[in-house]
Write an enzyme that holds these catalytic residues in place. Structure first.
Site, short mmCIF file in Angstrom:
data_model
loop_
_atom_site.label_atom_id
_atom_site.label_comp_id
_atom_site.label_asym_id
_atom_site.label_seq_id
_atom_site.Cartn_x
_atom_site.Cartn_y
_atom_site.Cartn_z
N HIS A 1 1.30 2.19 -10.12
CA HIS A 1 0.27 2.57 -9.16
C HIS A 1 -1.03 1.88 -9.55
O HIS A 1 -1.45 1.97 -10.71
CB HIS A 1 0.02 4.08 -9.18
CG HIS A 1 1.19 4.92 -8.80
ND1 HIS A 1 1.31 5.53 -7.57
CD2 HIS A 1 2.30 5.28 -9.49
CE1 HIS A 1 2.43 6.24 -7.52
NE2 HIS A 1 3.05 6.10 -8.68
N HIS B 1 7.64 1.39 -10.72
CA HIS B 1 6.47 0.95 -9.94
C HIS B 1 5.20 1.31 -10.68
O HIS B 1 5.12 2.33 -11.36
CB HIS B 1 6.47 1.59 -8.54
CG HIS B 1 6.71 3.06 -8.54
ND1 HIS B 1 7.96 3.61 -8.66
CD2 HIS B 1 5.84 4.10 -8.45
CE1 HIS B 1 7.86 4.93 -8.65
NE2 HIS B 1 6.59 5.25 -8.53
N GLU C 1 9.15 9.97 -8.60
CA GLU C 1 9.90 10.38 -7.41
C GLU C 1 10.81 9.28 -6.88
O GLU C 1 11.84 9.55 -6.27
CB GLU C 1 8.93 10.80 -6.29
CG GLU C 1 8.25 12.12 -6.58
CD GLU C 1 7.16 12.45 -5.58
OE1 GLU C 1 6.89 11.64 -4.67
OE2 GLU C 1 6.57 13.55 -5.73
N VAL C 2 10.40 8.04 -7.07
CA VAL C 2 11.20 6.92 -6.59
C VAL C 2 11.71 6.15 -7.81
O VAL C 2 10.91 5.69 -8.64
CB VAL C 2 10.38 5.98 -5.67
CG1 VAL C 2 11.24 4.82 -5.20
CG2 VAL C 2 9.83 6.75 -4.48
N ARG D 1 0.83 -1.20 0.00
CA ARG D 1 0.00 0.00 0.00
C ARG D 1 0.87 1.25 0.00
O ARG D 1 1.88 1.31 0.71
CB ARG D 1 -0.94 0.01 1.22
CG ARG D 1 -1.99 -1.07 1.10
CD ARG D 1 -3.09 -1.00 2.13
NE ARG D 1 -3.82 -2.25 2.10
CZ ARG D 1 -4.76 -2.57 1.20
NH1 ARG D 1 -5.12 -1.70 0.29
NH2 ARG D 1 -5.35 -3.76 1.23
N ASP D 2 0.46 2.24 -0.82
CA ASP D 2 1.18 3.51 -0.88
C ASP D 2 1.05 4.21 0.46
O ASP D 2 -0.01 4.23 1.08
CB ASP D 2 0.61 4.38 -2.01
CG ASP D 2 1.55 5.52 -2.38
OD1 ASP D 2 2.11 5.48 -3.48
OD2 ASP D 2 1.71 6.45 -1.56
N ILE D 3 2.15 4.82 0.89
CA ILE D 3 2.19 5.48 2.19
C ILE D 3 1.35 6.77 2.20
O ILE D 3 0.93 7.23 3.27
CB ILE D 3 3.67 5.78 2.58
CG1 ILE D 3 3.83 5.87 4.07
CG2 ILE D 3 4.22 6.98 1.85
CD1 ILE D 3 5.26 5.83 4.54
P1 AMP Z 1 6.07 8.26 -8.13
O1 AMP Z 1 5.76 9.71 -7.98
O2 AMP Z 1 5.37 7.61 -9.29
O3 AMP Z 1 7.57 7.98 -8.13
O4 AMP Z 1 5.44 7.55 -6.86
C1 AMP Z 1 6.15 7.23 -5.71
C2 AMP Z 1 5.14 6.78 -4.71
O5 AMP Z 1 5.80 6.07 -3.67
C3 AMP Z 1 4.35 7.90 -4.04
O6 AMP Z 1 2.96 7.71 -4.28
C4 AMP Z 1 4.71 7.77 -2.57
O7 AMP Z 1 3.64 8.09 -1.70
C5 AMP Z 1 5.13 6.31 -2.48
N1 AMP Z 1 6.04 5.97 -1.40
C6 AMP Z 1 7.22 6.56 -1.10
N2 AMP Z 1 7.80 5.95 -0.05
C7 AMP Z 1 6.96 4.94 0.32
C8 AMP Z 1 7.00 3.94 1.34
N3 AMP Z 1 8.02 3.86 2.21
N4 AMP Z 1 5.97 3.08 1.43
C9 AMP Z 1 4.93 3.15 0.57
N5 AMP Z 1 4.86 4.06 -0.42
C10 AMP Z 1 5.83 4.95 -0.54
#
Ligand code: AMP
Length: 119
Positions: A103, A101, A96-97, A30-32
């Site tokens: 969604h 991934h 961002e990560v 689950r997204d945080i």
């Molecule tokens: P993006 O902008 O597509 O890179 O999405 C990165 C997503 O990762 C965002 O929706 C964040 O809320 C989510 N996220 C970041 N760190 C964590 C974490 N530790 N656990 C769950 N989701 C995370």
């Protein structure tokens, strides 16, 4: 070698996350910061930083991400109403990560695909 992100630690269960599915190829949690009643991230267990880094060797894991998305949507009870799968890439995509991934978003009507209209 690409630099690991927090998602590698989640895959290895070194930091807490609400993992809803894991197999030899992918992990889903689950997204945080959920943007919808259901907001789950599905990631390959191997580190692929962005869609730009994808190769044919990744096709099995990337295909699994879709079948797992469908399975989780069913479990979450959102399959029939529908949902959205999003993969962001780099700056303009809002990534961002840097561990690829997908969604999985649903549980309400998600409205138009993009918040900004126009070219
Ligand atoms: P993006 O902008 O597509 O890179 O999405 C990165 C997503 O990762 C965002 O929706 C964040 O809320 C989510 N996220 C970041 N760190 C964590 C974490 N530790 N656990 C769950 N989701 C995370």
């Amino acid at each position: 070698m690409a630099e690991e992100t927090i998602f590698s630690k989640i895959i290895r269960r070194e930091i807490p996350a609400d993992i809803v599915y894991q197999d030899e190829l992918v992990t889903a949690f689950r997204d945080i910061a959920p943007q919808a009643p259901t907001h789950i991230l599905i990631i390959p267990n191997v580190l692929i930083p962005t869609v730009n880094h994808v190769t044919v060797e990744d096709e099995l894991a990337l295909g699994r991400m879709i079948t797992v998305a469908a399975k989780i949507a069913e479990q979450e009870g959102i399959a029939e109403d529908g949902y959205r799968l999003i993969v962001n890439c780099n700056r303009h995509g809002g990534q961002e990560v840097f561990h690829i991934h997908m969604h999985l978003l649903g549980g309400r009507s998600l409205g138009p695909m993009l918040s900004h209209k126009g070219i």
